[in-house]
Design a protein around this motif. Structure first.
Motif, short mmCIF file in Angstrom:
data_model
loop_
_atom_site.label_atom_id
_atom_site.label_comp_id
_atom_site.label_asym_id
_atom_site.label_seq_id
_atom_site.Cartn_x
_atom_site.Cartn_y
_atom_site.Cartn_z
N LEU A 52 -8.01 2.56 -0.37
CA LEU A 52 -8.10 2.61 -1.82
C LEU A 52 -6.95 1.83 -2.46
CD1 LEU A 52 -9.08 6.37 -2.28
CD2 LEU A 52 -10.55 4.38 -2.70
N GLU A 53 -5.76 1.95 -1.90
CA GLU A 53 -4.63 1.19 -2.41
C GLU A 53 -4.87 -0.31 -2.25
OE1 GLU A 53 -0.12 1.01 -1.13
OE2 GLU A 53 -0.60 2.90 -2.13
N GLY A 54 -5.48 -0.70 -1.12
CA GLY A 54 -5.83 -2.10 -0.90
C GLY A 54 -6.84 -2.62 -1.92
N MET A 55 -7.68 -1.72 -2.45
CA MET A 55 -8.65 -2.09 -3.48
C MET A 55 -7.99 -2.21 -4.85
SD MET A 55 -12.01 0.16 -2.51
CE MET A 55 -13.03 -0.53 -3.81
N GLY A 56 -6.77 -1.69 -5.00
CA GLY A 56 -6.07 -1.79 -6.27
C GLY A 56 -5.82 -0.47 -6.97
N PHE A 57 -6.30 0.65 -6.42
CA PHE A 57 -6.04 1.96 -7.02
C PHE A 57 -4.57 2.31 -6.84
CE2 PHE A 57 -10.56 2.22 -6.23
CZ PHE A 57 -11.04 2.93 -7.31
N ARG A 58 -4.00 2.98 -7.85
CA ARG A 58 -2.62 3.44 -7.77
C ARG A 58 -2.52 4.84 -8.39
NH1 ARG A 58 -2.74 -0.40 -5.06
NH2 ARG A 58 -1.49 -2.26 -5.15
N LYS A 59 -1.89 5.77 -7.69
CA LYS A 59 -1.63 7.09 -8.26
C LYS A 59 -0.22 7.04 -8.82
CE LYS A 59 -1.98 11.95 -7.75
NZ LYS A 59 -2.80 12.99 -7.22
N LEU A 60 -0.13 6.97 -10.14
CA LEU A 60 1.14 6.76 -10.79
C LEU A 60 1.82 8.04 -11.23
CD1 LEU A 60 0.01 3.71 -12.91
CD2 LEU A 60 1.34 3.68 -10.79
N ALA A 61 1.03 9.08 -11.43
CA ALA A 61 1.57 10.37 -11.85
C ALA A 61 0.51 11.42 -11.55
CB ALA A 61 1.90 10.35 -13.34
N PRO A 62 0.90 12.68 -11.51
CA PRO A 62 -0.11 13.73 -11.28
C PRO A 62 -1.20 13.66 -12.34
CG PRO A 62 2.09 14.65 -11.19
CD PRO A 62 2.24 13.24 -11.68
N GLY A 63 -2.43 13.65 -11.90
CA GLY A 63 -3.55 13.61 -12.83
C GLY A 63 -3.84 12.24 -13.40
N PHE A 64 -3.10 11.22 -13.01
CA PHE A 64 -3.36 9.87 -13.52
C PHE A 64 -3.46 8.89 -12.36
CE2 PHE A 64 -2.35 5.66 -14.89
CZ PHE A 64 -3.22 5.52 -15.96
N VAL A 65 -4.61 8.26 -12.26
CA VAL A 65 -4.84 7.23 -11.25
C VAL A 65 -5.23 5.95 -11.96
CG1 VAL A 65 -6.28 6.51 -9.31
CG2 VAL A 65 -5.53 8.88 -9.50
N TYR A 66 -4.54 4.87 -11.65
CA TYR A 66 -4.90 3.56 -12.19
C TYR A 66 -6.15 3.07 -11.46
CZ TYR A 66 -4.82 -1.42 -13.09
OH TYR A 66 -5.18 -2.69 -13.43
N VAL A 67 -7.18 2.77 -12.22
CA VAL A 67 -8.43 2.24 -11.67
C VAL A 67 -8.40 0.74 -11.89
CG1 VAL A 67 -10.94 2.29 -11.83
CG2 VAL A 67 -9.63 4.39 -12.21
N PRO A 68 -8.56 -0.05 -10.82
CA PRO A 68 -8.48 -1.50 -10.98
C PRO A 68 -9.63 -2.04 -11.84
CG PRO A 68 -9.24 -0.94 -8.78
CD PRO A 68 -8.86 0.34 -9.45
N ILE A 69 -9.34 -3.13 -12.56
CA ILE A 69 -10.40 -3.77 -13.34
C ILE A 69 -11.10 -4.79 -12.45
CG2 ILE A 69 -9.32 -3.35 -15.56
CD1 ILE A 69 -8.23 -6.17 -15.53
N GLU A 70 -12.27 -5.25 -12.90
CA GLU A 70 -13.13 -6.07 -12.04
C GLU A 70 -12.46 -7.32 -11.49
OE1 GLU A 70 -15.43 -7.88 -15.84
OE2 GLU A 70 -15.19 -5.78 -15.42
N LYS A 71 -11.54 -7.94 -12.24
CA LYS A 71 -10.90 -9.15 -11.75
C LYS A 71 -9.94 -8.85 -10.61
CE LYS A 71 -11.39 -11.55 -16.06
NZ LYS A 71 -11.39 -10.87 -17.32
N GLU A 72 -9.51 -7.58 -10.49
CA GLU A 72 -8.54 -7.19 -9.48
C GLU A 72 -9.18 -6.62 -8.22
OE1 GLU A 72 -6.43 -4.25 -11.65
OE2 GLU A 72 -5.12 -5.68 -12.62
N ILE A 73 -10.43 -6.19 -8.30
CA ILE A 73 -11.05 -5.45 -7.20
C ILE A 73 -11.16 -6.32 -5.95
CG2 ILE A 73 -13.42 -5.96 -7.93
CD1 ILE A 73 -12.38 -2.64 -6.55
N LYS A 74 -10.75 -5.74 -4.84
CA LYS A 74 -10.88 -6.42 -3.55
C LYS A 74 -11.50 -5.42 -2.58
CE LYS A 74 -6.51 -7.69 -4.19
NZ LYS A 74 -5.20 -7.50 -3.79
N PHE A 75 -12.72 -5.71 -2.17
CA PHE A 75 -13.36 -4.85 -1.18
C PHE A 75 -12.98 -5.45 0.18
CE2 PHE A 75 -16.91 -2.78 1.02
CZ PHE A 75 -16.72 -1.50 0.54
N ILE A 76 -11.87 -5.00 0.71
CA ILE A 76 -11.28 -5.65 1.87
C ILE A 76 -12.10 -5.40 3.14
CG2 ILE A 76 -8.95 -5.66 0.97
CD1 ILE A 76 -8.36 -3.19 2.63
N LYS A 77 -12.15 -6.42 3.96
CA LYS A 77 -12.72 -6.28 5.30
C LYS A 77 -11.56 -6.52 6.25
CE LYS A 77 -17.47 -7.31 4.46
NZ LYS A 77 -18.69 -7.84 4.98
N ILE A 78 -11.28 -5.53 7.05
CA ILE A 78 -10.10 -5.57 7.89
C ILE A 78 -10.39 -4.86 9.20
CG2 ILE A 78 -9.13 -3.47 6.89
CD1 ILE A 78 -6.37 -4.84 7.10
#
Length: 194
Positions: free
Chosen positions: A148-174
């Motif tokens: 999820l972090e590789g996709m751009g999600f970030r948990k910045l504070a309790p109850g708040f998660v940054y959801v990446p916007i479409e230009k940032e999304i990376k559906f990684i293959k690894i």
């Protein structure tokens, strides 16, 4: 001078204030520059990248694998136009899946857990499918969080998660085995309250 003073702030208060500050600094510019027509929370481009995917778990899954699948569903569904389903492997009938845990599909793709330590995990991409398998402890859960972090999600504070916007999304293959060098993990999120 009295050295017993701690400048009026304890660890919990510091974490609360710094977490809110970090969230504000990272999110505020996005909102100031956003236009209503941008639809940052209606990510059609991101949704198209993950549409048709299902989260597949073993029919004999354990509680950690269920939690990992639930966390993955909760966050990735924020990008999709609808909730991404979690299905038992025996009920899966699709073409694209995220296999979470020790599934029969992971075994058929020769995912070898020999090099995985307790909280370690493996990613393996096979066509449009991704396998996330963990070691004996919470490895699969940490693998999901890392993905999820590789996709751009970030948990910045309790109850708040940054959801990446479409230009940032990376559906990684690894592909690879990841064993954390730190064996003890904790945060003070639970103590920070709501």
């Amino acid at each position: 001078m009295n050295n017993d003073k701690n400048n009026g702030i304890n660890r919990i208060e510091f974490l609360k204030k710094s977490g809110l500050l970090a969230a504000g600094v990272s999110i505020l510019p996005r909102f100031l520059n956003a236009k209503p027509e941008d639809g940052n929370y209606n990510n059609n481009e991101a949704a198209s990248k993950i549409s048709g995917y299902q989260i597949v778990i073993s029919s004999r899954t354990d509680s950690i694998e269920k939690q990992a699948a639930s966390e993955f569903q909760q966050y990735v569904s924020k990008l999709a136009l609808s909730e991404i389903p979690v299905v038992a492997e025996k009920d899966y009938k699709g073409r694209k899946a995220i296999y979470i845990g020790k599934t029969n599909y992971a075994k058929s793709q020769k995912v070898d857990l020999a090099g995985v330590e307790g909280d370690g995990y493996i990613y393996k991409s096979t066509g449009d499918n991704l396998i996330i398998v963990g070691g004996n402890k919470k490895g699969v859960l940490y693998g999901v969080y890392d993905f999820l972090e590789g996709m751009g999600f970030r948990k910045l504070a309790p109850g708040f998660v940054y959801v990446p916007i479409e230009k940032e999304i990376k559906f990684i293959k690894i592909n690879g085995v990841f064993n954390p060098s730190i064996t003890y993990r904790t945060t003070s999120y639970g103590q920070m309250g709501g």
